[in-house]
Design a protein around this motif. Sequence first.
Motif, short mmCIF file in Angstrom:
data_model
loop_
_atom_site.label_atom_id
_atom_site.label_comp_id
_atom_site.label_asym_id
_atom_site.label_seq_id
_atom_site.Cartn_x
_atom_site.Cartn_y
_atom_site.Cartn_z
N LEU A 21 0.83 -1.21 0.00
CA LEU A 21 0.00 0.00 0.00
C LEU A 21 0.86 1.26 0.00
CD1 LEU A 21 -2.76 1.34 0.03
CD2 LEU A 21 -2.77 1.11 2.51
N ALA A 53 2.23 1.77 -3.42
CA ALA A 53 1.18 2.22 -4.35
C ALA A 53 0.93 3.72 -4.18
CB ALA A 53 -0.10 1.43 -4.13
N VAL A 54 0.86 4.18 -2.95
CA VAL A 54 0.66 5.62 -2.70
C VAL A 54 1.86 6.41 -3.20
CG1 VAL A 54 0.44 7.35 -0.88
CG2 VAL A 54 -0.91 5.26 -0.76
N ILE A 80 -8.71 6.03 -2.40
CA ILE A 80 -8.12 4.88 -1.71
C ILE A 80 -9.21 4.20 -0.88
CG2 ILE A 80 -6.37 4.10 -0.07
CD1 ILE A 80 -4.72 6.54 -0.78
N ILE A 120 -6.80 3.12 -5.62
CA ILE A 120 -5.90 2.15 -4.97
C ILE A 120 -6.79 1.25 -4.14
CG2 ILE A 120 -4.01 1.81 -3.36
CD1 ILE A 120 -2.98 4.58 -4.07
N TYR A 122 -1.83 -4.75 -3.34
CA TYR A 122 -2.65 -3.64 -3.79
C TYR A 122 -2.42 -3.30 -5.25
CZ TYR A 122 -4.12 -3.09 0.93
OH TYR A 122 -4.69 -3.35 2.15
N VAL A 180 -3.02 -0.26 -8.36
CA VAL A 180 -3.35 1.10 -8.78
C VAL A 180 -4.09 0.91 -10.09
CG1 VAL A 180 -2.45 3.30 -9.56
CG2 VAL A 180 -1.33 2.11 -7.69
#
Length: 147
Positions: free
Chosen positions: A42, A45-46, A58, A115, A139, A141
Amino acid sequence: LEALPVLRIPVCILLLCPLGFLCRYCLTQQRAALEPAFHAGLLEAVSSLEEGDETVWITNQVNMPYVYVLFSRGTPPEEFQADVVYADPDAPFRHVTRFGRWRFGSVLPEEGICILPLSEARKYEEGGYLRIRAVFGLYAVADAGDF
């Protein structure tokens, strides 16, 4: 006393075997069981979406997902406080719904960047609602829209 040197190697092998099995278990099965609790991927991904000005949604299946954004971006507290929107500002435990270009919730947007957990993203992709851009651990995107 003469038998001790003969037994050293078999005893060492006997003790190393369980240690090897324990290491194998901890690095495979136990790790796989713990990854969801730590939301593996995560933060990456951010971080992959730090650049840009598009709105990013998200999932709130993660407890306090905004913390990952704050940590990844190094957002100053003053900037966060000036821009944050809470679902109920008077609640003792306030739920962040958005700040800046980041949105948090349980309902996917009709379009934009998302996400969400990879397993969920794959289901939406099969239904033609999402297109996965990249995968980071557990995760994905993805772009939301009608594909």
